[in-house]
Scaffold this motif. Structure first.
Motif, PDB file in Angstrom:
ATOM      1  N   LEU A  11       0.819  -1.208   0.000  1.00  0.00           N
ATOM      2  CA  LEU A  11       0.000   0.000   0.000  1.00  0.00           C
ATOM      3  C   LEU A  11       0.861   1.270   0.000  1.00  0.00           C
ATOM      4  O   LEU A  11       0.616   2.203  -0.761  1.00  0.00           O
ATOM      5  CB  LEU A  11      -0.913  -0.027   1.238  1.00  0.00           C
ATOM      6  CG  LEU A  11      -2.227   0.718   1.130  1.00  0.00           C
ATOM      7  CD1 LEU A  11      -2.968   0.348  -0.132  1.00  0.00           C
ATOM      8  CD2 LEU A  11      -3.087   0.429   2.339  1.00  0.00           C
ATOM      9  N   ILE A  63       0.761   3.895  -2.947  1.00  0.00           N
ATOM     10  CA  ILE A  63       0.245   5.254  -2.730  1.00  0.00           C
ATOM     11  C   ILE A  63       1.313   6.286  -3.084  1.00  0.00           C
ATOM     12  O   ILE A  63       1.034   7.298  -3.735  1.00  0.00           O
ATOM     13  CB  ILE A  63      -0.231   5.421  -1.271  1.00  0.00           C
ATOM     14  CG1 ILE A  63      -1.526   4.624  -1.071  1.00  0.00           C
ATOM     15  CG2 ILE A  63      -0.469   6.889  -0.934  1.00  0.00           C
ATOM     16  CD1 ILE A  63      -2.027   4.582   0.346  1.00  0.00           C
ATOM     17  N   TYR A  64       2.565   6.015  -2.693  1.00  0.00           N
ATOM     18  CA  TYR A  64       3.616   6.984  -3.015  1.00  0.00           C
ATOM     19  C   TYR A  64       3.850   7.062  -4.532  1.00  0.00           C
ATOM     20  O   TYR A  64       4.102   8.137  -5.067  1.00  0.00           O
ATOM     21  CB  TYR A  64       4.918   6.643  -2.281  1.00  0.00           C
ATOM     22  CG  TYR A  64       4.947   7.211  -0.880  1.00  0.00           C
ATOM     23  CD1 TYR A  64       4.726   8.567  -0.656  1.00  0.00           C
ATOM     24  CD2 TYR A  64       5.154   6.414   0.221  1.00  0.00           C
ATOM     25  CE1 TYR A  64       4.717   9.094   0.612  1.00  0.00           C
ATOM     26  CE2 TYR A  64       5.152   6.927   1.507  1.00  0.00           C
ATOM     27  CZ  TYR A  64       4.928   8.275   1.690  1.00  0.00           C
ATOM     28  OH  TYR A  64       4.919   8.793   2.953  1.00  0.00           O
ATOM     29  N   GLU A  76       1.611   6.562  -6.822  1.00  0.00           N
ATOM     30  CA  GLU A  76       0.478   7.351  -7.327  1.00  0.00           C
ATOM     31  C   GLU A  76       0.723   8.835  -7.088  1.00  0.00           C
ATOM     32  O   GLU A  76       0.473   9.671  -7.955  1.00  0.00           O
ATOM     33  CB  GLU A  76      -0.808   6.939  -6.607  1.00  0.00           C
ATOM     34  CG  GLU A  76      -1.321   5.564  -6.975  1.00  0.00           C
ATOM     35  CD  GLU A  76      -2.308   5.613  -8.114  1.00  0.00           C
ATOM     36  OE1 GLU A  76      -2.942   6.662  -8.284  1.00  0.00           O
ATOM     37  OE2 GLU A  76      -2.412   4.615  -8.843  1.00  0.00           O
ATOM     38  N   SER A  94      -0.280   1.361   7.231  1.00  0.00           N
ATOM     39  CA  SER A  94       0.225   2.125   6.079  1.00  0.00           C
ATOM     40  C   SER A  94      -0.144   3.600   6.205  1.00  0.00           C
ATOM     41  O   SER A  94       0.710   4.476   6.026  1.00  0.00           O
ATOM     42  CB  SER A  94      -0.377   1.595   4.783  1.00  0.00           C
ATOM     43  OG  SER A  94      -0.201   0.234   4.701  1.00  0.00           O
ATOM     44  N   LEU A 123      -5.657   9.090  -2.675  1.00  0.00           N
ATOM     45  CA  LEU A 123      -6.322   7.894  -2.135  1.00  0.00           C
ATOM     46  C   LEU A 123      -7.678   7.661  -2.786  1.00  0.00           C
ATOM     47  O   LEU A 123      -8.439   8.601  -3.017  1.00  0.00           O
ATOM     48  CB  LEU A 123      -6.509   8.028  -0.622  1.00  0.00           C
ATOM     49  CG  LEU A 123      -5.229   7.995   0.201  1.00  0.00           C
ATOM     50  CD1 LEU A 123      -5.552   8.123   1.674  1.00  0.00           C
ATOM     51  CD2 LEU A 123      -4.468   6.702  -0.050  1.00  0.00           C
ATOM     52  N   ASN A 170      -7.516   1.697  -2.783  1.00  0.00           N
ATOM     53  CA  ASN A 170      -6.441   1.524  -1.812  1.00  0.00           C
ATOM     54  C   ASN A 170      -6.897   0.714  -0.599  1.00  0.00           C
ATOM     55  O   ASN A 170      -6.076   0.313   0.216  1.00  0.00           O
ATOM     56  CB  ASN A 170      -5.901   2.889  -1.357  1.00  0.00           C
ATOM     57  CG  ASN A 170      -5.254   3.642  -2.494  1.00  0.00           C
ATOM     58  OD1 ASN A 170      -5.660   4.739  -2.849  1.00  0.00           O
ATOM     59  ND2 ASN A 170      -4.249   3.025  -3.097  1.00  0.00           N
TER      60      ASN A 170
END
Lengths: 410, 211
Positions: A34, A38-39, A41, A348, A371, A375
């Motif tokens: 995750l 996320i990073y 993205e 996370s 987000l 996710n």
């Protein structure tokens, strides 16, 4: 179903340590998945936001465009506008005592020689430099070439900037590299010199795969009034221009531009490709972690089921069939997977909220903005799949145990 | 009626049961006796469908038991048979209440009989123990819970593997009386393995392994 679920929860609560160990692997794998996701993205979003500011009717060329090239381009697209895309200095020129330093921008013409590192693009162009009329001193001669001497010819404006009223001849200048170059001649800033340099530029502009004509000594043409600061160039076309035609027109100037010419979209695509490439490594890491946590889950479950054989035996003795016991283990594995995923998600987000301002020095909002529900749902589904898949064979093994051998564990 | 016909069973070339044949009528309190290691429990487990014979036939009423059909044997265990083990075999972390109702995890809720439950709780004096986890109970209490769990599904056959082995005399007498009572009043078949002669008077019929 509810009874089985409650029964599973009771089983977990009576074996807390075992349950925690089982879930821990899943939590870590989900957290890595995750956080990296996320990073990635966030990086793409941040960069794409930056690139979205760019005009979709522009081409970005990470090279200099010579005046003749611009003229040729304008024959096809009279309204095209050429400007500097990024005015970062290419080099610094300075005196050895560091008293005078100048950033060097723009199209640069080499007048010194380093044959080992760079080939000569055109003997005609070289002769042009060698035969140019100087205000002071001398031009390059054959001995300078054969001995690869560190000598330099600069223009008058630059000489005044660097040395003021001091005679520049015999002085030394440095560029980015530590070697010093002795000034042997001064070019005029006159229009004759400009024309000569531009003619020289025209020559080298036609040579493919030759982006750096001479190294390492350059005269910065900005300082003598050259029109287009370069290094990176942006060419903006009218909205009705087909960008595919524009792109081909730029390539027709010099085919080597193929490697340096981008649209806003292709810049973003290139960025996404590069992030995707790094993501592949991260995804591989996550896959390995998930497989490892899956295998550790299998091992823990085998030990767990061995420990629970009496319980399995009792349940079978009082009438539970294989399918029911298997179903109960599926439910337990699913609960472990979901709980692991949920804790992984919470961990996370916690790490992202704490680490983002501390390590990346960017506000959390820039990360949280990317987000989506994916996710949450994807990690849960991923974790669920892994826990179910890796829990299947230990569960099957436990179910197939002979009741009596199982009850003898008691 | 349970009919076993020429049942054989070996463990690692050690022949434990050799051509065992017996008939147990419905409503009988039946004892299987013999010295330690003679195969009493093995025979009981086969009769209770917990174990499979190497050869031989077993009939429940007129149904020939197919031991390979695990779903059917599981069904018969859940509907027809109740088990009381010497080692109680309770779920230690579950409460007495949860242990007693454990069979209904696998059975339809409609089969639950509240009157039977109330009777068993009262008859076995389990009211004050219902919320306690099984692992804090005494041996006698555990065996009463095991009996309640075996009987809560109202099975036709109750299989007991030395249920009094870990009990003091008073608790043992209580359990035997209870089993005798349900065998007579409810016409249940009770099959019990024991090596003790103390309760011979309770049994209607006995199968004795020769030493």
């Amino acid at each position: 179903m509810l009874n089985i679920l409650l029964n599973s929860l009771k089983t977990f609560s009576s074996h807390k340590m075992r349950t925690m160990l089982t879930v821990l692997g899943i939590i870590l794998a989900i957290a890595v998945y995750l956080i990296s996701g996320i990073y990635s993205e966030a990086i793409i979003k941040t960069q794409s936001d930056k690139y979205i500011e760019f005009d979709p009717h522009s081409l970005y060329i990470s090279d200099n465009l010579y005046s003749t090239s611009v003229d040729r381009l304008k024959q096809s697209f009279p309204d095209a506008h050429v400007s500097a895309f990024q005015e970062s200095p290419l080099y610094r020129i300075h005196t050895p005592d560091e008293k005078n330093n100048f950033d060097v921008y723009g199209v640069l013409v080499g007048v010194s020689l380093d044959f080992e590192r760079f080939p000569i693009p055109s003997l005609d162009a070289l002769d042009c430099i060698k035969n140019s009329t100087l205000l002071y001193g001398r031009s390059f001669n054959n001995q300078d070439f054969s001995l690869n001497k560190k000598v330099a010819v600069i223009n008058l404006s630059m000489a005044k900037l660097l040395f003021g009223d001091t005679n520049p001849l015999g002085q030394y200048v440095n560029f980015d590299e530590p070697s010093q170059y002795m000034i042997i001649g001064i070019l005029s800033d006159s229009s004759d010199t400009l024309r000569m340099l531009e003619r020289f530029n025209n020559d080298i502009a036609g040579i493919e795969d030759m982006t750096v004509p001479f190294m390492p000594f350059y005269v910065p043409l900005t300082s003598i009034g050259y029109k287009y600061p370069a290094g990176k160039t942006i060419v903006t076309f009218k909205p009705d221009v087909d960008m595919f035609d524009a792109y081909n027109a730029v390539l027709s100037l010099n085919y080597s531009y193929k490697n340096y010419t981008y649209t806003a979209d292709s810049v973003l695509t290139s960025l996404e490709d590069s992030v995707a490439e790094s993501n592949q490594i991260i995804n591989l890491l996550v896959l390995v972690m998930l497989l490892m946590s899956g295998m550790s889950l299998s091992i823990i479950l085998i030990f767990s089921f061995k420990e629970r054989l009496p319980e399995i035996g009792i349940k079978k003795a009082i009438g539970a069939n294989d399918a029911f016991i298997l179903f109960q283990f599926f439910i337990e594995n699913a609960v472990l997977g979901i709980v692991g995923a949920l804790f992984g998600i919470v961990l996370s987000f916690f790490i992202i909220i704490i680490a983002t301002p501390l390590i990346l020095h960017v506000p959390v909002s820039s990360i949280l903005g990317v987000l989506t529900w994916n996710n949450v749902t994807i990690p849960i589904l991923l974790s669920l799949s892994v826990s179910m898949a890796f829990g299947y064979f230990p569960s099957l093994w436990a179910v197939k145990q002979n009741i009596m051998s199982v009850l003898r564990y008691e | 009626m349970i009919v076993a016909n020429e049942i054989n069973k070996s463990f690692n070339s050690n022949k434990v049961l050799c051509d065992i044949s017996l008939t147990i009528n419905r409503g009988t309190f039946f004892a299987i006796k013999g010295p330690s290691g003679c195969g009493k429990s093995t025979l009981l487990n086969i009769l209770g469908l917990l174990d499979t014979p190497d050869s031989g036939k077993l009939y429940f009423d007129d149904e020939l038991i197919n031991f390979k059909n695990r779903t059917r044997t599981a069904y018969l265990r859940s509907r027809e048979i109740g088990f009381i083990f010497q080692a109680y075999n309770l779920m230690p972390k579950l409460t007495v209440f949860d242990n007693i109702l454990l069979p209904f995890l696998y059975l339809k809720k409609s089969l639950f009989n509240q009157n039977l439950y109330d009777t068993l709780i009262e008859r076995l004096s389990l009211t004050r123990l219902l919320t306690k986890p099984a692992d804090v109970l005494s041996g006698g209490e555990k065996q009463r819970v095991a009996a309640a769990r075996a009987l809560i599904t109202n099975p036709n056959i109750v299989i007991c593997d030395e249920p009094t082995g870990n009990l003091d005399l008073a608790n043992a007498r209580f359990l035997m009386s209870l089993l005798k009572e349900i065998s007579i009043e409810a016409s249940k078949t009770v099959i019990m393995v024991t090596h003790s002669n103390d309760f011979d008077s309770f049994f209607d019929d006995t199968f004795v392994f020769e030493g």
